[in-house]
Write a protein that holds these residues in place. Structure first.
Motif, mmCIF file in Angstrom:
data_model
loop_
_atom_site.group_PDB
_atom_site.id
_atom_site.type_symbol
_atom_site.label_atom_id
_atom_site.label_comp_id
_atom_site.label_asym_id
_atom_site.label_seq_id
_atom_site.Cartn_x
_atom_site.Cartn_y
_atom_site.Cartn_z
ATOM 1 N N LYS A 365 0.813 -1.215 0.000
ATOM 2 C CA LYS A 365 0.000 0.000 0.000
ATOM 3 C C LYS A 365 0.847 1.265 0.000
ATOM 4 O O LYS A 365 0.370 2.321 -0.401
ATOM 5 N N LYS A 366 2.088 1.154 0.469
ATOM 6 C CA LYS A 366 2.966 2.329 0.553
ATOM 7 C C LYS A 366 4.175 2.136 -0.348
ATOM 8 O O LYS A 366 4.829 1.092 -0.310
ATOM 9 N N HIS A 367 4.503 3.151 -1.090
ATOM 10 C CA HIS A 367 5.658 3.068 -1.983
ATOM 11 C C HIS A 367 6.956 2.996 -1.194
ATOM 12 O O HIS A 367 7.869 2.250 -1.545
ATOM 13 N N GLU A 368 7.041 3.779 -0.143
ATOM 14 C CA GLU A 368 8.271 3.848 0.653
ATOM 15 C C GLU A 368 7.921 3.771 2.130
ATOM 16 O O GLU A 368 7.093 4.526 2.628
ATOM 17 N N ILE A 369 8.530 2.834 2.845
ATOM 18 C CA ILE A 369 8.248 2.638 4.265
ATOM 19 C C ILE A 369 9.412 3.205 5.083
ATOM 20 O O ILE A 369 10.558 2.792 4.916
ATOM 21 N N THR A 370 9.090 4.130 5.955
ATOM 22 C CA THR A 370 10.112 4.817 6.740
ATOM 23 C C THR A 370 10.351 4.125 8.076
ATOM 24 O O THR A 370 9.635 3.190 8.456
ATOM 25 N N ASP A 371 11.346 4.634 8.812
ATOM 26 C CA ASP A 371 11.619 4.109 10.150
ATOM 27 C C ASP A 371 10.406 4.260 11.052
ATOM 28 O O ASP A 371 10.103 3.384 11.865
ATOM 29 N N ALA A 372 9.718 5.393 10.937
ATOM 30 C CA ALA A 372 8.528 5.624 11.758
ATOM 31 C C ALA A 372 7.447 4.589 11.462
ATOM 32 O O ALA A 372 6.754 4.115 12.372
ATOM 33 N N ASP A 373 7.304 4.215 10.181
ATOM 34 C CA ASP A 373 6.339 3.182 9.815
ATOM 35 C C ASP A 373 6.698 1.842 10.450
ATOM 36 O O ASP A 373 5.840 1.128 10.972
ATOM 37 N N ILE A 374 7.979 1.487 10.381
ATOM 38 C CA ILE A 374 8.437 0.220 10.954
ATOM 39 C C ILE A 374 8.237 0.208 12.460
ATOM 40 O O ILE A 374 7.760 -0.778 13.041
ATOM 41 N N ARG A 375 8.601 1.323 13.101
ATOM 42 C CA ARG A 375 8.445 1.415 14.554
ATOM 43 C C ARG A 375 6.970 1.249 14.936
ATOM 44 O O ARG A 375 6.629 0.538 15.884
#
Length: 520
Positions: A365-375
């Protein structure tokens, strides 16, 4: 350079925040993160408050390996006994005994004379020392206590065996100059043949908790007490992350340092925010979303040329990875695991398959997953609900009359899928009405807030709700996380209702605070 100890009372005084009710599982998880952060001592709770509080303190005591564990006790022997039973197996057990000493508390709350209070202090600190090697004593409302009498109070506690003397600004009344003077006066005049460690415990009613705490350190305090994100009653407590970073940045002035592992600060802050259901304000010092943002063109230009022009705190110092490599849908399991480890997030091997599946679903669903997303993905879905039911899915239908019908799929206590239908003027109202039907209990929605985990239209949504149990007037906070804002809303409301259900079942006891005190 002296090192100042840090006592964290997030799990005791922080839980006094209206709406905050940590489960035992959440308390143990927070305690483990506090130990990883480098906290010297954890005030794990008020064991005498309820069986649930006792069990939480006991489990925290068993889980800590390097951090001391303390329990709060009024100057009542049964409270001290409860502390001992809950904490006796801790590697480094401590007991925190207190009684109010200010004129207004003596007259209206305790209805006791100065002499009677001194006798109570002597009796109960002495009793605590028969059970604990380390005893802390606090004169509640110390900053509104006559200074000469405060000295008598502290000297009595020290003579009875107290090692730590905590000076609480219980109602956030004092100023930095006044508070610093209190510490200088007590440190100069209290007599003892052993080392006595003085500590501040500041509330933020006038917005001076951090300044007052730092003034106490400058005046010689050897330990500070506060909470993560400054949560607590009324305007909250001093935020420990602010004090720690201030000592780091202004070590030249305070000539003191903290034991905290500062790059674990963001992980600690976000965990407490998630479990407490209290969002971190964007402009919050040290950990707020805007702490390292620069809008002004002049500031941006300066930071690009040299970050020190407008940044006294680097993002990396508190655990924000400024140039970390984002993950995407082509990233494999190994890269995902390495990212979790890089962020310092705790996980069990048995959880990896489920976590990776969630990651792949999000990556679609997301093109780019950031550190905040992973956390958020790793730590944002482990809010504890009563065992036996959970939110499953939902669907929304728009009706010709302008109303909306929500179909909520829940898993009941027998593990069976149950679908509940309800109408509302809008999607969220319909969802909440359906959940109310499922739980069959009366709650009142107090607040509903949505925040994006990251920037962009494809951000995950974190929803925070506060509800009131109409039968008891108790407020509960809860949060929910999902890529779909409506599902996040449903998860948050289910979690809040779960807390109400636990209270109605007697699994959440009355919050006994430092203001609840027997008058006999």
């Amino acid at each position: 350079m002296r090192k100042v100890e840090f006592l964290d009372t997030t799990l005791r005084d922080g839980e006094q925040t209206p709406g905050v009710n940590f489960s035992i599982k959440e308390k143990v998880a927070i305690a483990k993160q506090l130990e990883k952060w480098g906290i010297s001592s954890i005030e794990a709770g008020f064991p005498a408050a309820s069986p649930d509080s006792f069990e939480a303190v006991k489990q925290i005591a068993a889980a800590m390996t390097t951090t001391a564990v303390s329990g709060l006790a009024r100057s009542v022997k049964s409270d001290i006994d409860a502390c001992y039973e809950a904490i006796k197996d801790a590697k480094f057990p401590q007991c925190h005994v207190f009684i109010a000493t200010s004129p207004i508390h003596r007259e209206f709350k305790l209805k006791k004379s100065k002499e009677e209070i001194l006798d109570i202090i002597k009796e109960h600190v002495t009793y605590a020392r028969t059970k604990f090697d380390v005893v802390e004593f606090s004169p509640e409302d110390a900053t509104r206590t006559e200074l000469d009498y405060l000295l008598q109070v502290v000297q009595t506690a020290v003579d009875a065996g107290a090692t730590y003397i905590n000076i609480p600004d219980t109602v956030g009344f004092t100023t930095p100059a006044e508070f610093g003077h209190i510490f200088e006066y007590l440190i100069a005049n209290v007599k003892s043949d052993r080392e006595i460690v003085f500590s501040p415990h500041c509330h933020d009613d006038l917005g001076m908790a951090t300044a007052n705490t730092l003034a106490a350190i400058k005046a010689g305090a050897g330990r500070v007490e506060g909470t993560v994100n400054g949560i607590g009653e009324r305007a909250g407590n001093v935020a420990l992350e602010e004090v720690a970073v201030a000592l780091n940045i202004r070590e030249d002035f305070y000539q003191a340092s903290s034991p905290l592992v500062l790059n674990e600060t963001v992980n600690t802050s976000e965990m407490v925010s998630r479990y407490s259901g209290i969002a971190i304000p964007k402009n919050k010092a040290v950990v707020g979303g805007n702490a390292f943002s620069h809008e002004s063109g002049i500031h941006q230009d300066g930071v690009l040329k040299n970050p020190l022009t407008y940044e006294i705190i680097t993002p990396e110092l508190v655990g924000v990875k400024a140039n970390s490599l984002p993950l995407g849908k082509l990233s494999g399991r190994h890269a995902f695991v390495e990212k979790i480890k890089e962020l310092g997030l705790a996980f069990e091997e048995s959880e990896l398959a489920q976590l990776f599946a969630k990651f792949k679903k999000l990556a679609d669903k997301k093109h780019e997953i950031t550190d905040a997303d992973i956390r958020a993905l790793v730590t944002g879905t482990d809010i504890e609900n009563p065992e036996g039911f959970r939110f499953n899915d939902l669907s929304i239908t728009s009706n010709a009359d302008g109303s909306v019908t929500a179909a909520i799929s829940m898993i009941n206590i027998d593990g069976e899928e149950v679908e509940v239908l309800a109408n509302g003027k809008g999607s969220v109202e319909a969802i909440f009405n359906a959940i109310d039907k499922f739980f069959n209990q009366t709650v009142r929605l107090e607040s509903y807030n949505i925040e994006a985990v990251t920037d962009g239209i494809d951000a995950q949504a974190r929803v925070l709700v506060s509800v009131e149990n109409v039968d008891t007037d108790t407020i509960f906070n809860a949060s929910g996380l999902d890529f779909d804002v409506l599902k996040a809303s449903a998860i948050a409301y289910v979690n809040a209702n779960a807390l109400v259900q636990k209270e109605n079942a007697g699994e959440i006891g009355h919050k006994v605070s430092e203001h609840d005190y027997p008058t006999n």
